[in-house]
Design an enzyme around this catalytic site. Structure first.
Site, PDB file in Angstrom:
ATOM      1  N   HIS A   1       1.075  -1.380  -0.185  1.00 34.13           N
ATOM      2  CA  HIS A   1       0.182  -0.143  -0.068  1.00 34.13           C
ATOM      3  C   HIS A   1       0.386   1.264   0.010  1.00 34.13           C
ATOM      4  CE1 HIS A   1      -3.698   2.700   1.469  1.00 34.13           C
ATOM      5  NE2 HIS A   1      -2.595   3.280   2.185  1.00 34.13           N
ATOM      6  N   GLU A   2       2.075   1.113   0.821  1.00 30.83           N
ATOM      7  CA  GLU A   2       2.773   2.224   0.842  1.00 30.83           C
ATOM      8  C   GLU A   2       3.847   3.365  -0.643  1.00 30.83           C
ATOM      9  OE1 GLU A   2       2.332   4.384   3.061  1.00 30.83           O
ATOM     10  OE2 GLU A   2       0.656   3.087   4.165  1.00 30.83           O
TER      11      GLU A   2
ATOM     12  N   HIS B   1       1.372   3.782  -2.394  1.00 31.95           N
ATOM     13  CA  HIS B   1       1.318   5.639  -3.072  1.00 31.95           C
ATOM     14  C   HIS B   1       3.034   6.601  -3.865  1.00 31.95           C
ATOM     15  CE1 HIS B   1      -2.249   6.620  -0.652  1.00 31.95           C
ATOM     16  NE2 HIS B   1      -1.404   5.898   0.377  1.00 31.95           N
TER      17      HIS B   1
ATOM     18  N   GLU C   1      -5.414   6.391  -1.411  1.00 31.93           N
ATOM     19  CA  GLU C   1      -6.058   5.944  -0.364  1.00 31.93           C
ATOM     20  C   GLU C   1      -6.669   4.683  -1.134  1.00 31.93           C
ATOM     21  OE1 GLU C   1      -4.016   5.429   1.936  1.00 31.93           O
ATOM     22  OE2 GLU C   1      -3.442   7.541   2.221  1.00 31.93           O
TER      23      GLU C   1
END
Length: 229
Positions: A154-155, A158, A210
């Site tokens: 997930h990070e 980003h 997100e």
């Protein structure tokens, strides 16, 4: 996970942040025009001419861009100092997991990896080559290996999507708009409405990014791991 091939076309994720910046410029102009109309005639003069050399149409985008770039340039180092982050070496297991997920994502850049005391995770930095991924140590104890990988994915999502630059510009433009209105003594009603409106717009952008990061975390691991994490 070390033998898993690349499954995402990283280059297709690397969209420019120019459209976000241009949207912020346009949004700030709309906000200034609306505020000028409700505070006519004083507000119109402030929007066009400003208190000194620059009108709002020039000052707000200029301030927002300069402040945004300045904050992004020192984001990684500032994050390490401000949040008590412990940087991990290249041989640390968490670093190795992160770098293997980078390979699976097709991302050549290798972000710094660190830990912190809070049960949270985030990524900061001006671009992939200067990014930092931070994982809270409580997550290491509570999550399964696949769930932890989903969080790291997930990070990394980003980072791949340039979300740090988008959100950095969004916040700097918001601050520039509000501070300009305060400096030019716009009516409290106009400042109040525009402050709340800009905050909702920033939160909408944040939520959208997100969801994209969630999708990448799920793609790099499994949907169940991302949901569980």
């Amino acid at each position: 996970m070390s033998n898993m091939p690349q499954i995402i076309d990283y280059k297709r994720l690397q969209s420019s942040t120019f459209s976000t910046w241009a949207g912020l410029v346009g949004g700030s102009w709309l906000g200034l025009m609306w505020s000028g109309l409700i505070t006519f005639p004083i507000g119109v003069g402030a929007v066009i001419w400003g208190g000194s050399a620059f009108g709002g149409f020039i000052a707000v985008p200029l301030w927002g861009t300069v402040w945004g770039l300045a904050g992004l340039s020192r984001a990684r180092e500032s994050g390490v100092k401000a949040n008590g982050v412990t940087l991990l070496g290249p041989d640390h297991p968490l670093t190795q997991i992160t770098h293997r997920l980078c390979d699976r994502l097709g991302m050549e850049a290798r972000p710094w990896v660190g830990t912190m005391a809070e049960a949270n995770a985030y990524a900061i930095g001006s671009k992939p080559e200067k990014a930092l991924v931070v994982i809270g140590t409580p997550l290491l104890d509570r999550l399964t290996p696949m769930e932890l990988a989903a969080i790291i994915g997930h990070e990394l999502g980003h980072i791949a999507n340039n979300d740090m630059r988008r959100m950095g510009f969004a916040r700097s433009f918001q601050n520039a708009l509000v501070w300009f209105m305060m400096a030019e003594r716009f009516k409290a009603f106009g400042r109040w409405v525009l402050t709340w409106g800009s905050e909702l717009a920033v939160l909408r952008l944040s939520r959208k990014r997100e969801y994209w990061a969630d999708a990448i975390g799920a793609a790099l691991t499994t949907k169940e791991a991302m949901i569980g994490a």
